[in-house]
Motif scaffolding. Structure first.
Motif, PDB file in Angstrom:
ATOM      1  N   GLY A 128       0.789  -1.158   0.296  1.00  0.00           N
ATOM      2  CA  GLY A 128      -0.131   0.289   0.333  1.00  0.00           C
ATOM      3  C   GLY A 128       1.401   1.498   0.053  1.00  0.00           C
ATOM      4  O   GLY A 128       0.179   2.238  -0.357  1.00  0.00           O
ATOM      5  N   LYS A 129       2.049   1.304   0.416  1.00  0.00           N
ATOM      6  CA  LYS A 129       2.947   2.175  -0.106  1.00  0.00           C
ATOM      7  C   LYS A 129       3.465   2.398  -1.203  1.00  0.00           C
ATOM      8  O   LYS A 129       4.473   3.437  -1.494  1.00  0.00           O
ATOM      9  CB  LYS A 129       4.427   2.557   1.275  1.00  0.00           C
ATOM     10  CG  LYS A 129       3.633   2.021   2.999  1.00  0.00           C
ATOM     11  CD  LYS A 129       4.431   2.100   3.262  1.00  0.00           C
ATOM     12  CE  LYS A 129       4.018   2.304   4.681  1.00  0.00           C
ATOM     13  NZ  LYS A 129       5.836   2.344   6.108  1.00  0.00           N
ATOM     14  N   SER A 130       3.899   2.078  -2.423  1.00  0.00           N
ATOM     15  CA  SER A 130       3.981   1.462  -3.752  1.00  0.00           C
ATOM     16  C   SER A 130       2.850   2.294  -4.171  1.00  0.00           C
ATOM     17  O   SER A 130       1.488   1.576  -4.711  1.00  0.00           O
ATOM     18  CB  SER A 130       4.760   0.227  -4.233  1.00  0.00           C
ATOM     19  OG  SER A 130       4.580   0.085  -5.489  1.00  0.00           O
ATOM     20  N   MET A 131       3.006   3.209  -5.094  1.00  0.00           N
ATOM     21  CA  MET A 131       2.151   4.104  -6.200  1.00  0.00           C
ATOM     22  C   MET A 131       2.304   2.818  -7.180  1.00  0.00           C
ATOM     23  O   MET A 131       1.079   2.815  -7.713  1.00  0.00           O
ATOM     24  CB  MET A 131       2.360   4.932  -6.957  1.00  0.00           C
ATOM     25  CG  MET A 131       2.557   6.437  -7.513  1.00  0.00           C
ATOM     26  SD  MET A 131       0.300   6.317  -6.247  1.00  0.00           S
ATOM     27  CE  MET A 131      -0.201   7.526  -8.143  1.00  0.00           C
ATOM     28  N   MET A 132       2.694   2.536  -7.560  1.00  0.00           N
ATOM     29  CA  MET A 132       2.810   2.176  -9.064  1.00  0.00           C
ATOM     30  C   MET A 132       2.571   0.171  -9.127  1.00  0.00           C
ATOM     31  O   MET A 132       1.107   0.090  -9.070  1.00  0.00           O
ATOM     32  CB  MET A 132       4.358   1.130  -9.108  1.00  0.00           C
ATOM     33  CG  MET A 132       5.421   2.262  -9.113  1.00  0.00           C
ATOM     34  SD  MET A 132       5.878   2.597 -11.693  1.00  0.00           S
ATOM     35  CE  MET A 132       7.399   1.771 -11.202  1.00  0.00           C
ATOM     36  N   SER A 133       2.849  -0.169  -7.597  1.00  0.00           N
ATOM     37  CA  SER A 133       1.463  -1.536  -6.944  1.00  0.00           C
ATOM     38  C   SER A 133       0.312  -1.096  -6.557  1.00  0.00           C
ATOM     39  O   SER A 133      -1.218  -2.158  -7.091  1.00  0.00           O
ATOM     40  CB  SER A 133       2.189  -2.077  -5.681  1.00  0.00           C
ATOM     41  OG  SER A 133       3.418  -2.186  -6.329  1.00  0.00           O
ATOM     42  N   VAL A 134       0.187   0.407  -6.098  1.00  0.00           N
ATOM     43  CA  VAL A 134      -1.545   0.302  -6.007  1.00  0.00           C
ATOM     44  C   VAL A 134      -2.281   0.479  -7.920  1.00  0.00           C
ATOM     45  O   VAL A 134      -3.460  -0.007  -7.290  1.00  0.00           O
ATOM     46  CB  VAL A 134      -1.309   1.558  -5.067  1.00  0.00           C
ATOM     47  CG1 VAL A 134      -2.617   2.320  -4.918  1.00  0.00           C
ATOM     48  CG2 VAL A 134      -1.044   1.321  -4.064  1.00  0.00           C
ATOM     49  N   LEU A 135      -1.698   1.307  -8.503  1.00  0.00           N
ATOM     50  CA  LEU A 135      -2.180   1.316  -9.625  1.00  0.00           C
ATOM     51  C   LEU A 135      -2.379   0.472  -9.938  1.00  0.00           C
ATOM     52  O   LEU A 135      -3.636  -0.077 -10.878  1.00  0.00           O
ATOM     53  CB  LEU A 135      -1.673   1.943 -10.714  1.00  0.00           C
ATOM     54  CG  LEU A 135      -1.571   3.794 -10.158  1.00  0.00           C
ATOM     55  CD1 LEU A 135      -0.423   4.690 -11.340  1.00  0.00           C
ATOM     56  CD2 LEU A 135      -2.698   5.012 -10.071  1.00  0.00           C
ATOM     57  N   THR A 136      -1.477  -1.031 -10.224  1.00  0.00           N
ATOM     58  CA  THR A 136      -1.935  -2.330 -10.472  1.00  0.00           C
ATOM     59  C   THR A 136      -3.253  -2.662 -10.242  1.00  0.00           C
ATOM     60  O   THR A 136      -3.530  -3.354 -10.963  1.00  0.00           O
ATOM     61  CB  THR A 136      -0.820  -2.947 -11.163  1.00  0.00           C
ATOM     62  OG1 THR A 136      -0.691  -3.686  -8.930  1.00  0.00           O
ATOM     63  CG2 THR A 136       0.507  -2.736 -11.582  1.00  0.00           C
ATOM     64  N   LEU A 137      -3.452  -2.299  -9.142  1.00  0.00           N
ATOM     65  CA  LEU A 137      -4.912  -2.639  -8.078  1.00  0.00           C
ATOM     66  C   LEU A 137      -6.194  -2.556  -9.051  1.00  0.00           C
ATOM     67  O   LEU A 137      -7.597  -3.127  -9.006  1.00  0.00           O
ATOM     68  CB  LEU A 137      -5.124  -2.238  -7.285  1.00  0.00           C
ATOM     69  CG  LEU A 137      -4.885  -2.967  -6.224  1.00  0.00           C
ATOM     70  CD1 LEU A 137      -4.783  -2.293  -4.729  1.00  0.00           C
ATOM     71  CD2 LEU A 137      -4.634  -4.644  -5.699  1.00  0.00           C
ATOM     72  N   ALA A 138      -6.266  -0.953  -9.977  1.00  0.00           N
ATOM     73  CA  ALA A 138      -6.804  -0.842 -11.166  1.00  0.00           C
ATOM     74  C   ALA A 138      -8.752  -0.707 -10.575  1.00  0.00           C
ATOM     75  O   ALA A 138      -9.243  -1.386 -10.896  1.00  0.00           O
ATOM     76  CB  ALA A 138      -7.262  -1.453 -12.568  1.00  0.00           C
ATOM     77  N   ALA A 139      -8.608  -0.906  -8.821  1.00  0.00           N
ATOM     78  CA  ALA A 139     -10.155  -0.417  -8.294  1.00  0.00           C
ATOM     79  C   ALA A 139     -10.755   0.605  -8.425  1.00  0.00           C
ATOM     80  O   ALA A 139     -10.314   1.557  -8.163  1.00  0.00           O
ATOM     81  CB  ALA A 139      -9.413  -0.360  -6.985  1.00  0.00           C
ATOM     82  N   ALA A 140     -11.960   0.032  -9.301  1.00  0.00           N
ATOM     83  CA  ALA A 140     -13.145   1.502  -9.916  1.00  0.00           C
ATOM     84  C   ALA A 140     -13.736   1.635  -8.443  1.00  0.00           C
ATOM     85  O   ALA A 140     -13.803   0.375  -7.365  1.00  0.00           O
ATOM     86  CB  ALA A 140     -13.114   0.948 -10.589  1.00  0.00           C
ATOM     87  N   LYS A 141     -14.911   2.185  -8.701  1.00  0.00           N
ATOM     88  CA  LYS A 141     -15.812   3.078  -7.550  1.00  0.00           C
ATOM     89  C   LYS A 141     -16.453   1.148  -7.811  1.00  0.00           C
ATOM     90  O   LYS A 141     -16.615   0.277  -7.837  1.00  0.00           O
ATOM     91  CB  LYS A 141     -16.786   3.520  -8.781  1.00  0.00           C
ATOM     92  CG  LYS A 141     -17.767   3.746  -7.389  1.00  0.00           C
ATOM     93  CD  LYS A 141     -19.062   4.985  -7.599  1.00  0.00           C
ATOM     94  CE  LYS A 141     -19.584   5.214  -6.193  1.00  0.00           C
ATOM     95  NZ  LYS A 141     -21.100   5.825  -7.064  1.00  0.00           N
ATOM     96  N   GLY A 142     -16.528   0.650  -5.559  1.00  0.00           N
ATOM     97  CA  GLY A 142     -17.744  -0.168  -5.752  1.00  0.00           C
ATOM     98  C   GLY A 142     -16.865  -1.062  -5.258  1.00  0.00           C
ATOM     99  O   GLY A 142     -17.220  -2.048  -5.033  1.00  0.00           O
TER     100      GLY A 142
END
Lengths: 89, 582
Positions: free
Chosen positions: A45-59
């Motif tokens: 959760g501290k890694s921007m690159m990793s967080v973006l790979t989650l591709a978490a949309a609304k909901g």
């Protein structure tokens, strides 16, 4: 100390660039490890690159796991951020 | 080891290390450092991150100043990505554990991230890959400094891996160093494919993401016969490919002996093998490969500069040189075959972009719209025809009888102009048409009485018949030469030609693919015009078949209901003759 919490993304953008910046910045304010789990995938959760790979949309429902001395404070801050819809809406 | 399938466009097998050109055309020159250099390498990475950070902060200020706060979040996100501690750990880990250079470690780690981002279905997130590239570029620019190299300064033998190559990149690449090519984009008939075949470089295209998946320095095997690319082959695969590479080289050398042999079937039927060429220097290459003439001389390259400055003399001198090079053999000159955008220049004031250029004002249509411009080329061809009756003229893109008549009318005008000035030309100049629209194929019987020859241009014929843009990687797989509709169209043209006593040739890419040679001979084609490098192979197939067998095979191939069955069947029959190639 380890804290686990399930949080749902209610903001329009989900974890797009702007909210992701805020989330990563919040996580990095603390010493503890921050892990985000979704669909069986865990990322730092501290890694921007990793967080973006989650591709978490609304909901999307995300499991947050904080581990370390300030795990409680970190989880509170993250929860406040998500509940406030990243302060944008 | 990773096996990827693409479209084979130029035959041959090669295994070398990859030279990857990314969107900014830089490459990673070195993969490993010595143990004692590792700490220094990590420090280089840290410095590069610092430099990139300073750049980004500067940019952010500039943007804030120019456009207000709107775009700032993007730079905020970029900064977070650049300063991502997790990423830093991975990069330094790769340097420390594997002894990678900072450049190579960055490239590996970023590829990993971009792969997982690309896998995401949500378009917003998958497009973040662009941001990743942007950050990676910033880092690599600092890391590589002056070491950035380009295609013209290669020091070792490589296979070139890229998203796509521009014609100018293709034209300048070093044939002695670039031994194979693998591309994300393209189809069998793309310009890159045509040039690769002309240069004889094993090439596979349509690999979609190969330029992202391969890192510079990795070992890559390219099988241009079967359209297979193997990234980091394991030991047994590596042995297999090295072996195949040397075998294929021996095979290619053995083909040289076919140069002087005639292209006769076992029952003595002579097939004329001609070459398709674009540049005058290719003619020599074609003759060396045993071509008995030039079946398609593309004249578009003349229009690459400023077409308005293109005068009759330039045309004439070019054709004269081409005639000298073919030394008395047949030379079929095709009149200009380009779209309006190329002629006017896309940024020209007169240029109105067409919404559907392939169905628009291109080729013969453009020429008929501007007969004065067209006549410049026609007069030059006519004048050149006085130098030898081996010269023939061919109109492209004819789609109706009216169009053919109109084109011949302009030609008659050009003759008259020369007559008035007393300039000589061959009055019996043979005039033919390319059959490359389904309409022309279906009315071949109506066109036949008014021409001296047909030449089937399969590239456009297939594109128009199947409604597939061969350059569009998403639909390129639908482009099938063995589609029953295509086979029927070809058959129609050959029959119409035979009935009217008009020569029928084929000059599309299909005629240069050995998988179709038996079929084409069986259908009754006696003139095949191909890329020069394909000639020896085609000749070998022809010398191994009997026309009665070929006819039987062609009849059978025509009966399949799907293109796959027909392709499979023809492949099978060809494999029996040329096992080395499949």
């Amino acid at each position: 100390m380890e804290i686990v919490k399930q949080l749902k993304l209610e903001n329009e953008e989900g974890l797009h660039a702007r909210p992701a910046v805020k989330l990563v910045d919040t996580a990095n304010r603390f010493e503890c490890d921050v892990t985000i789990e979704a669909d069986g995938r865990e990322v730092n959760g501290k890694s921007m690159m990793s967080v973006l790979t989650l591709a978490a949309a609304k909901g999307t429902v995300l499991n947050f796991i904080t581990r370390g001395a300030d795990a409680r404070e970190a989880m509170d801050a993250i929860e406040a951020l998500i509940v406030s819809k990243f302060g944008e809406e | 080891m990773e096996i990827r399938r693409g479209i084979p466009v130029s035959p041959g097998i090669v295994v070398r290390q990859a030279f990857v050109l990314d969107s900014e055309d830089y490459r990673i020159p070195r993969r490993f450092v010595a143990d004692r250099e590792i700490e220094g390498e990590i420090e280089r990475f840290r410095q590069a991150v610092k430099a990139a950070e300073a750049e980004l902060i500067g940019l952010k200020k500039e943007v804030l100043h120019k456009t207000g706060t709107e775009v700032v979040p993007i730079f905020e996100a970029h900064l977070r990505m650049l300063l991502d501690g997790h990423m830093h750990e991975e990069v330094t880990g790769q340097i420390r554990d594997n002894g990678f250079t900072a450049e190579f470690a960055v490239s590996r780690v970023f590829r990993k991230y971009s792969k997982s981002m690309k896998a995401v279905r949500d378009a917003f997130f998958s497009e973040r890959v662009v941001d990743l590239f942007d950050i990676q570029k910033r880092l690599q620019r600092t890391l590589l400094g002056k070491q950035r190299e380009d295609l013209s300064h290669l020091t070792e033998e490589v296979v070139l891996v890229a998203h796509n190559l521009t014609p100018s990149q293709m034209a300048t690449l070093d044939r002695k160093k670039v031994l194979g090519i693998a591309l994300d984009a393209g189809g069998r008939t793309s310009h890159t494919a045509i040039v690769a075949r002309a240069l004889g470089i094993p090439t596979v295209v349509g690999l979609e993401t190969i330029s992202i998946d391969v890192s510079g320095g990795q070992i890559v095997a390219i099988d241009g016969n079967r359209g297979i690319v193997v990234v980091e082959p394991d030991e047994s695969a590596l042995d297999g490919y090295r072996n195949a590479e040397s075998k294929y080289r021996d095979f290619s050398r053995s083909l040289i002996k076919y140069r002087r042999l005639s292209a006769k079937t076992t029952d003595g039927v002579r097939i004329r093998l001609l070459a398709n060429v674009e540049f005058p220097w290719e003619i020599k290459n074609a003759v060396e490969n045993g071509a008995s003439g030039i079946g398609l001389y593309r004249t578009e390259f003349l229009y690459a500069e400023d077409p308005r400055k293109l005068d009759e003399e330039t045309h004439y001198e070019t054709y004269k040189k081409a005639l000298e090079a073919v030394a008395g053999e047949e030379l079929v000159i095709r009149t200009m075959d380009i779209g309006a955008d190329k002629l006017l220049g896309a940024d020209s004031l007169d240029h109105v972009p067409e919404s559907n250029p392939f169905l628009g004002c291109r080729s013969i249509r453009l020429c008929l719209e501007d007969p004065d411009m067209f006549k410049v080329q026609l007069r030059a061809i006519l004048r050149a025809s006085a130098l030898g009756d081996n010269l023939r003229l061919m109109f492209p893109m004819i789609s109706s009888l009216e169009e053919l008549r109109q084109a011949k009318l302009v030609l008659a005008d050009a003759r008259e102009e020369l007559d008035k000035k007393g300039i000589p030309y061959n009055r019996n100049l043979k005039v033919g048409v390319m059959i490359e629209t389904p309409s022309a194929a279906l009315i071949a019987d109506l066109l036949a009485p008014e021409v001296d020859f047909f030449s089937i241009g399969t590239n456009d014929l297939i594109q128009y018949a199947l409604a597939v843009d061969r350059g569009n990687e998403r639909v390129a797989s639908l482009y099938k030469a063995t589609h029953p509709a295509v086979l029927r169209l070809i058959n129609t043209v050959v029959r119409a030609g035979q009935k009217a006593g008009v020569d029928v040739a084929m000059c599309g890419e299909m005629s240069g693919d050995i998988a179709f040679t038996i079929l084409l001979v069986g259908l009754g084609l006696k003139n095949l015009s191909t890329a020069p490098t394909a000639i020896p192979e085609i000749k070998q197939v022809i010398r191994s078949i009997d026309t009665k067998d070929a006819k039987r095979i062609a009849r059978r191939a025509m009966k399949f209901q799907t293109s796959e069955e027909a392709a499979e069947y023809l492949m099978e029959k060809t494999r029996k003759i040329l096992p080395e190639v499949f």
